[in-house]
Design a protein around this motif. Structure first.
Motif, mmCIF file in Angstrom:
data_model
loop_
_atom_site.group_PDB
_atom_site.id
_atom_site.type_symbol
_atom_site.label_atom_id
_atom_site.label_comp_id
_atom_site.label_asym_id
_atom_site.label_seq_id
_atom_site.Cartn_x
_atom_site.Cartn_y
_atom_site.Cartn_z
ATOM 1 N N THR A 88 2.069 1.168 2.617
ATOM 2 C CA THR A 88 1.446 2.449 2.977
ATOM 3 C C THR A 88 0.105 2.291 3.675
ATOM 4 N N THR A 90 -2.829 2.186 6.063
ATOM 5 C CA THR A 90 -2.960 2.893 7.337
ATOM 6 C C THR A 90 -2.937 1.955 8.530
ATOM 7 N N LEU A 93 0.576 0.671 9.283
ATOM 8 C CA LEU A 93 1.450 1.691 9.860
ATOM 9 C C LEU A 93 1.099 1.963 11.323
ATOM 10 N N SER A 97 3.765 1.043 14.291
ATOM 11 C CA SER A 97 4.307 2.166 15.050
ATOM 12 C C SER A 97 4.195 1.926 16.542
ATOM 13 N N THR A 107 8.829 -6.024 7.909
ATOM 14 C CA THR A 107 7.819 -5.740 6.897
ATOM 15 C C THR A 107 8.236 -6.411 5.588
ATOM 16 N N PRO A 115 6.740 3.750 3.652
ATOM 17 C CA PRO A 115 6.632 4.238 5.036
ATOM 18 C C PRO A 115 6.715 3.139 6.089
ATOM 19 N N ALA A 116 6.287 1.927 5.759
ATOM 20 C CA ALA A 116 6.335 0.849 6.748
ATOM 21 C C ALA A 116 7.754 0.564 7.208
ATOM 22 N N HIS A 119 9.050 1.773 10.609
ATOM 23 C CA HIS A 119 8.624 1.111 11.835
ATOM 24 C C HIS A 119 9.088 -0.346 11.868
#
Length: 292
Positions: A88, A90, A93, A97, A107, A115-116, A119
């Motif tokens: 997660t 920032t 990410l 992205s 990842t 969330p990673a 991407h």
């Protein structure tokens, strides 16, 4: 007992699990000849530094380690590997992205469905090495075990080395030192950086880290009888005598440098206890840095 202490003690089993995982050949890890960037923040960056040196020295391809916030997203790589315990962070990410779709992306995280993954072409989840403590111990070393095994290193003896590290004596009266310096060379520079971070995070103590040869170029001036200097790996010629001439206490590597990191983790947690600090919740830190 703190979560950090419990998680430190669990590393032999985690490393065994990582060796088994590597044998299953999980998808997404760099292939020989690829130009690779490995990005991370804090502890993850230091593991990236260690891995980058090991991969290049194995002749498997050019490998760069970057702080995620400093990663030049316009630079061309065949593969970008992100290391993030939470998945997660920032900066991770943001970087992933941008590069996703322009390079193969992987990842490595401890959290499924983070969330990673949105991407990343591939995700390796080390959920068995996740941690409750803010201070990372078993996740980074388990990750490094996996990566070393994938490079073809014989890591079969690492879990036993970790068990030894859990029971070997630590430097005497570590709380009596005014400052601690960790030194490395090659891939162990990353380990030295991580050891110093553990002492700063857990115990709010003055800890620094340097490439061993660079220590001669200024930093050795702070060493005195109230200093501990801890070398990861073999010391360069002449350095032992130079450190001892300052009056500093010198700790030399007794195990595989990765297992030696376990001893440094133990010292950091012990220092925290002596200072009535909670290593599970260090001052001003959170499990993941999420910027607004």
């Amino acid at each position: 007992m703190s979560h950090a202490a419990e998680e430190t003690a669990s590393q032999p089993d985690c490393w065994r699990h990582a060796i088994d995982l590597a044998a299953s050949r999980p998808g997404g890890l760099p292939e020989p000849g690829e130009r690779v960037a490995v990005i991370g923040c804090g502890t993850s960056l230091f593991m990236a530094q260690a891995y980058a040196v090991l991969r290049e020295r194995a002749g498997l391809g050019e490998t760069d380690a970057w702080a995620a916030s400093e990663f030049p997203t316009s630079r061309r790589y065949d593969r970008v590997v992100a290391i993030s315990r939470s998945g997660t962070t920032t900066e991770i990410l943001r970087a992933m992205s941008v590069v996703h779709g322009h390079a193969a992306t992987l990842t490595i995280t401890a959290v499924p469905g983070s969330p990673a993954a949105d991407h990343s072409d591939d995700v390796i989840v080390l959920d068995f090495a996740d941690e409750r403590s803010v201070v990372q111990t078993r996740f980074p070393t388990t990750l490094l075990t996996l990566l070393r095994a994938h490079l073809g290193q014989d890591v079969s003896g690492l879990p036993e080395q970790a068990e030894r590290a859990l029971h070997m004596p630590l430097p005497a009266d570590a709380n009596g030192f005014r400052q601690v310096t960790f030194l490395g060379a090659g891939w162990t520079v990353g380990l030295a950086n991580e050891a110093a971070l553990k002492v700063r995070e857990a115990a709010q103590a003055w800890a620094e880290s340097y490439p061993a040869m660079e220590y001669r170029h200024g930093p050795i001036a702070i060493a005195d009888v109230a200093s501990l200097v801890w070398m990861f790996g073999d010391a360069p010629d002449g350095l032992i005598d130079e450190v001892r001439a300052t009056g500093a206490e010198l700790q030399l590597t007794l195990l595989d440098p990765q297992a030696e990191l376990v001893r440094a983790q133990r010292m950091a947690i012990e220092l925290a206890a002596r200072r009535n600090l909670n290593p599970d919740a260090p001052r001003s830190l959170t499990r993941s840095v999420i910027l607004t």
